[in-house]
Scaffold this motif. Structure first.
Motif, PDB file in Angstrom:
ATOM      1  N   ILE A  58       0.859  -1.190   0.000  1.00  0.00           N
ATOM      2  CA  ILE A  58       0.000   0.000   0.000  1.00  0.00           C
ATOM      3  C   ILE A  58       0.892   1.237   0.000  1.00  0.00           C
ATOM      4  CG2 ILE A  58      -1.755   1.279   1.284  1.00  0.00           C
ATOM      5  CD1 ILE A  58      -2.754  -1.368   0.057  1.00  0.00           C
ATOM      6  N   CYS A  59       0.741   2.070  -1.006  1.00  0.00           N
ATOM      7  CA  CYS A  59       1.565   3.278  -1.087  1.00  0.00           C
ATOM      8  C   CYS A  59       1.138   4.277   0.003  1.00  0.00           C
ATOM      9  CB  CYS A  59       1.417   3.935  -2.452  1.00  0.00           C
ATOM     10  SG  CYS A  59       2.017   2.874  -3.781  1.00  0.00           S
ATOM     11  N   ASN A  60       2.139   4.991   0.501  1.00  0.00           N
ATOM     12  CA  ASN A  60       1.895   5.852   1.660  1.00  0.00           C
ATOM     13  C   ASN A  60       1.079   7.114   1.348  1.00  0.00           C
ATOM     14  OD1 ASN A  60       3.767   7.277   0.231  1.00  0.00           O
ATOM     15  ND2 ASN A  60       5.393   7.174   1.782  1.00  0.00           N
ATOM     16  N   TYR A  61       0.825   7.376   0.063  1.00  0.00           N
ATOM     17  CA  TYR A  61       0.096   8.597  -0.281  1.00  0.00           C
ATOM     18  C   TYR A  61      -1.283   8.302  -0.865  1.00  0.00           C
ATOM     19  CZ  TYR A  61       1.655   7.085  -4.871  1.00  0.00           C
ATOM     20  OH  TYR A  61       1.866   6.338  -5.999  1.00  0.00           O
ATOM     21  N   CYS A  62      -1.568   7.007  -1.110  1.00  0.00           N
ATOM     22  CA  CYS A  62      -2.731   6.659  -1.920  1.00  0.00           C
ATOM     23  C   CYS A  62      -3.999   6.578  -1.073  1.00  0.00           C
ATOM     24  CB  CYS A  62      -2.475   5.313  -2.580  1.00  0.00           C
ATOM     25  SG  CYS A  62      -3.886   4.698  -3.498  1.00  0.00           S
ATOM     26  N   ASN A  63      -5.094   7.137  -1.594  1.00  0.00           N
ATOM     27  CA  ASN A  63      -6.367   6.967  -0.886  1.00  0.00           C
ATOM     28  C   ASN A  63      -7.429   6.347  -1.794  1.00  0.00           C
ATOM     29  OD1 ASN A  63      -7.048   9.065  -2.526  1.00  0.00           O
ATOM     30  ND2 ASN A  63      -8.157  10.218  -0.968  1.00  0.00           N
ATOM     31  N   PHE A  64      -6.984   5.628  -2.801  1.00  0.00           N
ATOM     32  CA  PHE A  64      -7.957   4.955  -3.667  1.00  0.00           C
ATOM     33  C   PHE A  64      -8.507   3.719  -2.967  1.00  0.00           C
ATOM     34  CE2 PHE A  64      -5.575   6.884  -7.457  1.00  0.00           C
ATOM     35  CZ  PHE A  64      -6.380   7.997  -7.420  1.00  0.00           C
ATOM     36  N   ASN A  65      -9.486   3.129  -3.618  1.00  0.00           N
ATOM     37  CA  ASN A  65     -10.124   1.948  -3.050  1.00  0.00           C
ATOM     38  C   ASN A  65      -9.275   0.725  -3.378  1.00  0.00           C
ATOM     39  OD1 ASN A  65     -12.097   0.362  -1.857  1.00  0.00           O
ATOM     40  ND2 ASN A  65     -13.216   0.115  -3.786  1.00  0.00           N
ATOM     41  N   GLY A  86      -7.108   0.513 -10.924  1.00  0.00           N
ATOM     42  CA  GLY A  86      -6.986  -0.066  -9.572  1.00  0.00           C
ATOM     43  C   GLY A  86      -6.618   0.948  -8.532  1.00  0.00           C
ATOM     44  N   GLY A  87      -6.033   0.416  -7.483  1.00  0.00           N
ATOM     45  CA  GLY A  87      -5.350  -0.860  -7.295  1.00  0.00           C
ATOM     46  C   GLY A  87      -4.264  -1.095  -8.326  1.00  0.00           C
ATOM     47  N   THR A  88      -3.942  -2.379  -8.479  1.00  0.00           N
ATOM     48  CA  THR A  88      -2.929  -2.793  -9.429  1.00  0.00           C
ATOM     49  C   THR A  88      -3.500  -3.895 -10.315  1.00  0.00           C
ATOM     50  OG1 THR A  88      -1.285  -2.333  -7.705  1.00  0.00           O
ATOM     51  CG2 THR A  88      -0.513  -3.511  -9.643  1.00  0.00           C
ATOM     52  N   PRO A  89      -4.101  -3.502 -11.448  1.00  0.00           N
ATOM     53  CA  PRO A  89      -4.728  -4.510 -12.315  1.00  0.00           C
ATOM     54  C   PRO A  89      -3.739  -5.550 -12.829  1.00  0.00           C
ATOM     55  CG  PRO A  89      -5.455  -2.311 -12.910  1.00  0.00           C
ATOM     56  CD  PRO A  89      -4.356  -2.128 -11.925  1.00  0.00           C
ATOM     57  N   SER A  90      -2.447  -5.176 -12.897  1.00  0.00           N
ATOM     58  CA  SER A  90      -1.484  -6.159 -13.422  1.00  0.00           C
ATOM     59  C   SER A  90      -1.232  -7.284 -12.416  1.00  0.00           C
ATOM     60  CB  SER A  90      -0.173  -5.468 -13.812  1.00  0.00           C
ATOM     61  OG  SER A  90       0.318  -4.675 -12.755  1.00  0.00           O
ATOM     62  N   LEU A  91      -1.933  -7.287 -11.299  1.00  0.00           N
ATOM     63  CA  LEU A  91      -1.880  -8.434 -10.392  1.00  0.00           C
ATOM     64  C   LEU A  91      -2.854  -9.529 -10.854  1.00  0.00           C
ATOM     65  CD1 LEU A  91      -1.612  -6.752  -6.871  1.00  0.00           C
ATOM     66  CD2 LEU A  91       0.175  -7.934  -8.156  1.00  0.00           C
ATOM     67  N   VAL A 106      -1.253  15.500  -0.556  1.00  0.00           N
ATOM     68  CA  VAL A 106      -1.035  14.741   0.675  1.00  0.00           C
ATOM     69  C   VAL A 106      -2.308  14.820   1.513  1.00  0.00           C
ATOM     70  CG1 VAL A 106       0.438  14.428   2.679  1.00  0.00           C
ATOM     71  CG2 VAL A 106       1.409  15.331   0.571  1.00  0.00           C
ATOM     72  N   TYR A 107      -3.003  13.716   1.588  1.00  0.00           N
ATOM     73  CA  TYR A 107      -4.262  13.685   2.341  1.00  0.00           C
ATOM     74  C   TYR A 107      -3.978  13.739   3.831  1.00  0.00           C
ATOM     75  CZ  TYR A 107      -6.225  12.490  -2.111  1.00  0.00           C
ATOM     76  OH  TYR A 107      -6.602  12.546  -3.418  1.00  0.00           O
ATOM     77  N   LEU A 119       2.061   9.116   4.564  1.00  0.00           N
ATOM     78  CA  LEU A 119       3.105  10.002   4.046  1.00  0.00           C
ATOM     79  C   LEU A 119       3.163  11.310   4.833  1.00  0.00           C
ATOM     80  CD1 LEU A 119       5.278  10.739   1.964  1.00  0.00           C
ATOM     81  CD2 LEU A 119       3.471  11.494   0.428  1.00  0.00           C
ATOM     82  N   LYS A 120       2.005  11.763   5.275  1.00  0.00           N
ATOM     83  CA  LYS A 120       1.965  13.038   5.999  1.00  0.00           C
ATOM     84  C   LYS A 120       2.817  12.948   7.270  1.00  0.00           C
ATOM     85  CE  LYS A 120      -1.208  16.599   7.519  1.00  0.00           C
ATOM     86  NZ  LYS A 120      -1.115  17.646   6.495  1.00  0.00           N
ATOM     87  N   ASP A 121       2.657  11.852   8.000  1.00  0.00           N
ATOM     88  CA  ASP A 121       3.457  11.657   9.214  1.00  0.00           C
ATOM     89  C   ASP A 121       4.932  11.510   8.878  1.00  0.00           C
ATOM     90  OD1 ASP A 121       1.139  11.686  10.606  1.00  0.00           O
ATOM     91  OD2 ASP A 121       0.942   9.488  10.679  1.00  0.00           O
TER      92      ASP A 121
END
Lengths: 603, 374
Positions: B14-21, B59-64, B191-192, B197-199
């Motif tokens: 999980i990337c530290n900046y991502c807020n996608f589903n 995605g996510g990561t569709p290449s999974l 940066v949400y 990432l914010k921390d």
């Protein structure tokens, strides 16, 4: 009620010294309210008062108390406003009493407000019982507080009662002291009716409800009565007491405190300090000390959205039903459009009105910098009262300007004296006295231009003294002063609502500070915004707000248009709190920038 | 023509900046999810197969997903919809999750466009973003894609990263240009408030460059890309001629699309809805034969108009006011002109005949302009 068994008293205290809590304990102890019925701080009924922990209006409460000797007494607790803006109301409340409890926080000691009100009580010949409260707190120094009561106020500290209103400690002792140490009301039951109005409010069902203290005679429903200030006659319809809920009774006898309903439509007809008498048998002399309350501080109130003007007008009208001490009249600003010039008793009063308009009436407001009432003599010899910088005549037409002066009483620990004297000098004050009282306390008295105090005096006093100095003041007159109008230009156009009146010698400094503060407060816009301060045609300071370069530019994912729309709506909502003047969007707080220049600009 | 969006909510980290589903990859969950996705697509078909011409795996990561799974999903789409021969089928892929063979298999399964989440060509920046790949791995993946036969490849890059200076950002742009992709998407990192990432930024004292630098990053990159033949066609997107993202264009041209999978969004026939977000709940509802659509609502005309305008303004060509006005039966300028004038004065917005478009510097202030329409 036999007047020998009546006691009328107030509680004199600084904000947060525990007045409301003590009053609650009295209610409990006398069975006026069962503990479980009680909400904390019953006496402060307005939300705002409860939130700020200060009392604005006096609400009298009647308590039935049986003394240790078994005698039944009626105690009338007359609550007093706790802020200098309402000092006239304090004097009227005190005038309705024979005695007072002087409540001092055991860790904070005596404050200027307490001192000022204690002086008022002493002048009124009230009997005073000192109470040292919050003795349960870890930092409590009851002996120090006792010494201050003796040294600073000049009362007998030995008689002070130690208490903790929070825990109920000392409450029984205080109640007993009220009946043993305070005198009963004097006054003659057979004399013509003379009753002092010390509070009033507007009730939508009953009209104006007046709170009175009967000085002489008896007040009964059905009597034809006269309010002496205006000479208007009314029919006394209902008479009652607050116990603490309203209870109607057959008469209010001499020395008693209660309320009166007399089909009075406007609160401005029932003036605080006025005397009520019987039309058929009037008292020869009104109760002394009546004054017409005059607003002291003036500011413009404008709707953020111009089309909401009628709603603001309705809200002001409704508010005035309940608050006769505030004044408003329509005013037009080139920058802000249609709005109102409003007068208040002081800054706190202004904030209260503003908050009530926003909270109770849902108004989005822009408030302009508060100012005072100047007296301007023009070259044709006429004298004008100027309540707004926009109304100041051209410099060429002014013979002289006089500004209102206050006498300020500042009580401070000795180590802050230097800083406070400097502040008072900066504010163009004239020192009157400086007294080293015992207990490391210093009483400083200064004459100060009221406008300087309105602007940013109090916050700076608190900063300089790390919160320890306290202030009380009253307006004592006018003095002539070389004052000028300082204008603020935004993108080259003067914004009338940002003009202030300042002393010539500090104009340059203030202009710079104000322009700098405006630069901080005005957010970046699509273009550069130039801010200038000017006196007449002379620019004395300039600043600029650089153009905004970017918003957020984030990924809008997978066709989620609704989310994007919500973000835009939020952005738009933020803009609503701003007033567009010409092309520039100015946030509400920028109009009050002059109040927030504080220490960073001048210190 | 419909666009079809398929959501793949799995990531290997999980990337530290991502807020996608999205959530962590789990092989058995994935199998059940693909199953559910196939039935959702099947259900949507029904009578009178609607035409579609784009398919987008996001995605996510569709290449999974395995190439065979991708093939099944595309086949399901073809069963349920009349998918044009001249279709665009995009797969989002992370550089670390592909090999040449795997990419070739995707191509064989019907994918004809790849979008790589590269984000940066500087390893220090990738590390700060907690990405799993390196710049070299991104270059290698790109080469693998070419060898696998892909002639339509897009790269995602992010600017205004913590600690990133203008010059460092332009390095990534130059690296991307050196690869000569058909398409690039450029975003500014947002940066949400609750992003890890914010921390991390607070702890490491990384900060984002001043706004003026962020604006310079954007403007300089766009100029450089333009000069290299990658023309800007949307706020965040540039492409070689004929290589614009046909799927994404539907979002910006008042088009229609159906989203499948958890949290996917759909807009069709003046209505808009969203699928339930939680993966397990989505699967359970599909298995139980229940609807997965939430917040289904028919859009009022004013909202449709506003949406068409603010999404359309994202395009470099802007919007055709008379066409939109005709579609919604209003005089657009009469309704919004007074509020738009100041943006024209400020040089953010241009009105050219019936067209209204943002200037490039105006694109940076697009939210201010667009809020006129909500």
């Amino acid at each position: 009620m036999d007047q020998r068994f009546v006691r009328n008293f107030s509680i004199i205290a600084h904000i947060d010294h525990g007045k409301s809590t003590l009053a609650d304990r009295f209610l409990e102890a006398t069975g006026a309210l069962q503990a479980r019925e009680m909400e904390a701080q019953v006496l402060d009924t307005m939300d705002l008062e409860r939130e700020r922990g200060i009392t604005i209006k006096a609400h009298p409460v009647r308590l039935n108390y049986t003394s240790n000797a078994g005698q039944a007494y009626v105690l009338n607790l007359i609550d007093t406003p706790g802020h200098v803006d309402f000092s006239y109301e304090v004097t009227r409340s005190l005038a309705a009493c024979e005695g007072a409890l002087l409540l001092v926080d055991a860790s904070q000691g005596v404050e200027a407000q307490t001192l000022a009100n204690a002086y008022l009580a002493v002048e009124d010949n009230l009997e005073i019982i000192p109470v040292i409260n919050k003795i349960d707190l870890p930092g409590a120094q009851p002996e120090e507080a006792r010494r201050q009561i003796e040294d600073i106020i000049g009362l007998d500290g030995a008689g002070a009662i130690l208490a903790s209103a929070k825990l109920g400690t000392g409450v029984a002792e205080i109640l007993e002291a009220i009946v043993t140490r305070l005198p009963p009301p004097r006054g003659n039951r057979e004399a013509p009716l003379k009753a002092l109005i010390f509070d009033s409010w507007y009730d939508p069902y009953r009209g104006v409800v007046i709170v009175v203290r009967v000085i002489d005679g008896v007040l009964r429903p059905g009597m034809k009565i006269r309010l002496m200030a205006e000479g208007q006659d009314y029919d006394a319809e209902q008479v009652g007491v607050f116990a603490p809920k309203a209870v109607f009774i057959d008469e209010l006898g001499v020395g008693e405190v209660g309320f009166l309903v007399a089909n009075i439509k406007k609160i401005s007809d029932a003036k605080i300090g006025d005397t009520i008498t019987e039309t058929a048998r009037p008292t020869p002399e009104a109760f002394p000390g009546f004054k017409e309350l005059k607003p002291m501080v003036f500011a413009g109130l404008y709707p953020v959205e111009g089309h909401e003007y009628p709603e603001l007008r309705d809200a002001l009208e409704k508010l005035r039903l309940n608050d006769a001490s505030f004044f408003y009249e329509p005013e037009t600003s080139a920058a802000l459009g249609f709005g109102f010039r409003c007068g208040f008793l002081g800054l706190l009063h202004m904030e209260i009105v503003q908050e009530r308009l926003e909270r109770e009436f849902n108004q989005d407001l822009v408030t302009t910098a508060p100012g005072v009432l100047y007296r301007v003599t023009t070259t044709d010899g006429k004298v004008h009262e100027i309540d707004s910088p926009a109304k100041l005549p051209d410099a060429g037409l002014i013979e002289k300007i006089e500004e209102p002066v206050i006498t300020a009483m500042i009580l401070t620990p000795a180590e802050h004296v230097g800083g406070i004297l400097q502040l008072c000098q900066d504010k163009r004050g004239v020192q009157k006295t400086l007294e080293y009282l015992a207990s490391n306390r210093v009483l400083i008295t200064y004459d100060l231009p009221f406008n300087e105090v309105v602007l940013d005096f109090y916050d700076r006093l608190k900063t300089i003294s790390r919160g320890y100095a306290s202030l009380d003041y009253h307006v004592t007159g006018y003095w002539p002063s070389p004052l000028v109008k300082l204008d603020i230009l935004v993108n080259g156009d003067p914004v009338d609502a940002l003009s202030i009146i300042v002393h010539r010698d500090t104009a340059y400094e203030r202009g710079r500070a104000l322009a700098a503060k405006m630069r901080e407060l005005i957010p970046r816009q699509m273009f550069e915004v130039a801010i200038q301060a000017a006196i007449g045609s002379r620019i004395i300071a300039r600043e600029s707000v650089k153009a905004l370069r970017k918003n957020v530019l984030a990924k809008c994912y997978g066709g989620d248009i609704s989310r994007k729309r919500k973000l835009l709506e939020k952005q738009k909502e933020g803009k609503k709190r701003m007033k567009r003047v010409g092309k520039v969007e100015i946030p509400q707080e920028a109009f009050l920038a002059v109040l927030k220049m504080g220490t960073d600009s001048e210190g | 023509m419909l666009g079809l969006y398929l959501h793949v909510p799995f990531c290997s980290a999980i990337c530290n900046y991502c807020n996608f589903n999205r959530g962590l990859f789990d092989a058995s969950l994935k199998a059940r999810y693909v199953e559910a996705l196939l039935s959702e697509i099947g259900r949507a078909g029904g009578a009178g197969r609607a035409g579609a011409d784009t398919i987008f795996f996001g995605g996510g990561t569709p290449s999974l997903l395995e190439p065979s799974e991708i093939a099944l999903i595309i086949a399901a789409c073809e069963d349920a919809f009349d998918v044009a021969r001249d279709r665009e089928v995009t797969l989002e892929a992370n550089p670390e999750s592909v090999t040449e063979d795997r990419l070739a298999a995707y191509r064989a399964a019907g994918v004809n466009r790849l979008s790589f989440g590269v984000q940066s060509f500087r390893d220090d920046e990738l590390k700060r973003l907690s990405r799993l790949h390196s710049a070299d791995r991104a270059r290698a993946a790109y080469g693998e894609a070419r060898r696998a036969g892909f002639n339509n490849v897009s790269l995602d890059l992010m600017m205004w990263l913590p600690g990133q200076r203008v010059g460092q950002w332009l390095e990534s742009i130059d690296c991307a240009l050196a690869l000569a992709p058909e398409h690039l998407s450029l975003y500014m990192l947002e940066v949400y408030p609750n992003a890890p990432l914010k921390d991390e930024m607070a702890r490491a004292r990384w900060s984002q460059a001043p706004d003026d630098d962020a604006a310079a990053m954007y403007l300089t990159a766009m100029e450089r890309l333009d000069a290299a033949g990658l023309a800007q066609y949307e706020i965040s997107n540039v492409a070689r001629p004929g290589r614009r993202s046909r799927h994404n264009l539907k979002y910006w041209t008042d088009g229609e699309w159906l989203g499948f999978g958890c949290g996917a969004h759909s807009t069709r026939d003046g209505a808009r809805w969203k699928n339930v977000s939680a993966t397990e709940e989505y699967i359970a509802r599909i298995q139980a034969g229940e609807s997965v659509a939430l917040d289904m609502r028919r859009l009022p005309a004013t909202e449709r108009l506003g949406d068409a305008l603010f999404t359309g303004l994202r395009l470099s060509d802007g919007v055709d006011l008379s066409a939109i006005g005709e579609r919604y039966g209003v005089d657009v300028w009469q309704r919004y002109g007074a509020d738009l004038a100041r943006f024209i004065d400020a040089g953010c917005l241009l009105r050219e005949g019936a067209r209204l478009r943002l200037t490039r510097s105006g694109m940076l202030l697009a939210n201010d302009v667009m809020s006129v329409f909500v």
